[in-house]
Design a protein around this motif. Structure first.
Motif, short mmCIF file in Angstrom:
data_model
loop_
_atom_site.label_atom_id
_atom_site.label_comp_id
_atom_site.label_asym_id
_atom_site.label_seq_id
_atom_site.Cartn_x
_atom_site.Cartn_y
_atom_site.Cartn_z
N PRO A 76 22.26 -11.75 11.19
CA PRO A 76 21.11 -12.47 10.69
C PRO A 76 19.91 -11.14 10.45
CG PRO A 76 21.85 -13.64 12.10
CD PRO A 76 22.80 -12.72 12.11
N ASN A 77 19.95 -10.22 11.31
CA ASN A 77 19.02 -9.19 11.24
C ASN A 77 18.99 -8.45 9.94
OD1 ASN A 77 17.58 -10.18 13.60
ND2 ASN A 77 18.72 -8.63 14.88
N VAL A 78 20.37 -8.27 9.76
CA VAL A 78 20.72 -7.36 8.36
C VAL A 78 20.37 -8.12 7.28
CG1 VAL A 78 22.53 -6.23 6.91
CG2 VAL A 78 22.25 -5.82 9.58
N LYS A 79 20.66 -9.42 7.18
CA LYS A 79 20.40 -10.28 6.27
C LYS A 79 18.76 -10.32 5.96
CE LYS A 79 21.16 -13.53 3.31
NZ LYS A 79 20.04 -13.84 2.57
N ASN A 80 18.00 -10.20 6.88
CA ASN A 80 16.60 -10.56 6.87
C ASN A 80 16.13 -9.16 6.20
OD1 ASN A 80 14.02 -11.11 7.28
ND2 ASN A 80 14.16 -10.75 9.36
N ILE A 81 16.59 -7.91 6.57
CA ILE A 81 16.25 -6.85 5.70
C ILE A 81 16.44 -6.75 4.20
CG2 ILE A 81 16.49 -4.31 5.55
CD1 ILE A 81 16.85 -4.23 8.59
N LEU A 82 17.60 -7.42 3.87
CA LEU A 82 18.01 -7.41 2.61
C LEU A 82 17.27 -8.43 1.85
CD1 LEU A 82 22.05 -7.21 3.08
CD2 LEU A 82 20.45 -5.43 2.36
N ASP A 83 16.95 -9.51 2.42
CA ASP A 83 15.93 -10.63 1.89
C ASP A 83 14.56 -9.93 1.62
OD1 ASP A 83 17.90 -12.47 2.33
OD2 ASP A 83 16.94 -13.48 3.83
N ARG A 84 14.17 -9.20 2.50
CA ARG A 84 12.97 -8.52 2.26
C ARG A 84 12.95 -7.53 1.29
NH1 ARG A 84 9.40 -8.12 6.88
NH2 ARG A 84 8.13 -6.83 5.78
N SER A 85 14.15 -7.07 0.69
CA SER A 85 14.07 -6.07 -0.38
C SER A 85 14.27 -6.47 -1.86
CB SER A 85 15.26 -5.04 -0.03
OG SER A 85 16.64 -5.81 -0.11
N ILE A 86 13.70 -7.95 -1.86
CA ILE A 86 13.99 -8.40 -3.45
C ILE A 86 13.20 -7.82 -4.43
CG2 ILE A 86 12.16 -10.09 -3.06
CD1 ILE A 86 14.09 -12.06 -4.45
N GLY A 87 12.09 -6.93 -3.86
CA GLY A 87 11.14 -6.39 -4.65
C GLY A 87 12.02 -5.28 -5.50
N THR A 88 13.20 -4.78 -5.40
CA THR A 88 13.84 -3.70 -5.70
C THR A 88 14.15 -4.09 -7.07
OG1 THR A 88 16.00 -4.33 -4.84
CG2 THR A 88 14.73 -2.86 -3.73
N SER A 89 13.96 -5.44 -7.40
CA SER A 89 14.44 -5.82 -8.99
C SER A 89 12.99 -6.34 -9.35
CB SER A 89 15.31 -6.99 -8.95
OG SER A 89 14.99 -7.97 -8.34
N THR A 90 12.94 -6.86 -10.69
CA THR A 90 11.74 -7.61 -11.20
C THR A 90 11.97 -9.09 -11.65
OG1 THR A 90 12.17 -7.20 -13.55
CG2 THR A 90 11.16 -5.41 -12.48
N PRO A 91 11.08 -9.72 -12.07
CA PRO A 91 11.42 -10.93 -12.26
C PRO A 91 11.90 -11.13 -13.65
CG PRO A 91 8.87 -10.61 -11.71
CD PRO A 91 9.47 -9.29 -11.70
N LEU A 92 11.93 -10.28 -14.32
CA LEU A 92 12.59 -10.14 -15.75
C LEU A 92 14.05 -10.10 -15.77
CD1 LEU A 92 10.12 -7.69 -17.10
CD2 LEU A 92 9.91 -9.90 -17.16
N SER A 93 14.73 -10.67 -16.59
CA SER A 93 16.17 -10.69 -16.63
C SER A 93 16.83 -9.88 -17.73
CB SER A 93 16.74 -12.28 -17.00
OG SER A 93 16.23 -13.27 -15.98
N THR A 94 18.11 -9.37 -17.65
CA THR A 94 18.75 -8.66 -18.61
C THR A 94 20.16 -8.94 -18.35
OG1 THR A 94 19.29 -6.47 -19.25
CG2 THR A 94 19.09 -6.81 -16.96
#
Length: 160
Positions: A76-94
């Motif tokens: 859970p603690n590792v997953k929490n860090i990965l969840d907080r890193s969603i901003g490494t992508s943008t809302p745009l799709s490709t």
């Protein structure tokens, strides 16, 4: 540069340019506000040690995750860090890998390496391999590797 996210309190042999992030749970979980996507790209509004996690992970050539098995997934603690890193992508799709994915804010990376320790069934191993492959594709890593360790003692002999 390598970023190592881990939930183990043991000292890791790090290179000069390596960044170690200890998943100790002393940070807030993702609030799901998507502010790191839109309002202030790649920066979380939560003022804690993970505020700039998107930038840290986004600039890594290699991401190494060391996590205890938790039902075929990251702890859970590792997953929490990965969840907080969603901003490494943008809302745009490709299209990436002949599938729709979010555009990468920081470009492509080399390797996502996952080291899993603890009891792991054969089904959980399959799940972890698929999880790492999908995480690599989603986050722009060229390849993924998964290693299974029976205990943390085995980590001493593994080259990160």
């Amino acid at each position: 540069m390598r970023v190592i996210i881990h939930d183990t309190p043991i000292d890791l042999a790090l290179g000069q340019d390596d960044i170690s992030i200890f998943a100790d749970g002393k940070y807030a979980p993702c609030q799901g506000c998507f502010g790191c996507w839109t309002k202030h790209p790649a920066e979380c509004f939560l003022r804690d040690s993970l505020q700039k996690i998107c930038q840290t992970i986004g600039n890594a050539d290699e991401l190494i995750i060391i996590a205890e098995n938790c039902y075929g997934s990251y702890s859970p603690n590792v997953k929490n860090i990965l969840d907080r890193s969603i901003g490494t992508s943008t809302p745009l799709s490709t299209y990436r890998g002949r599938q729709m994915h979010h555009s990468l804010r920081y470009g492509k990376h080399e390797l996502l390496k996952v080291l899993v320790y603890g009891e792991v069934s054969e089904d959980e191993k399959s799940t972890f391999v698929l999880l790492a492959e999908r995480n690599a594709l989603n986050n722009g890593y060229s390849r993924s590797e998964v290693f299974f360790l029976k205990s943390l003692d085995e980590l001493n002999g593994v080259e990160l």
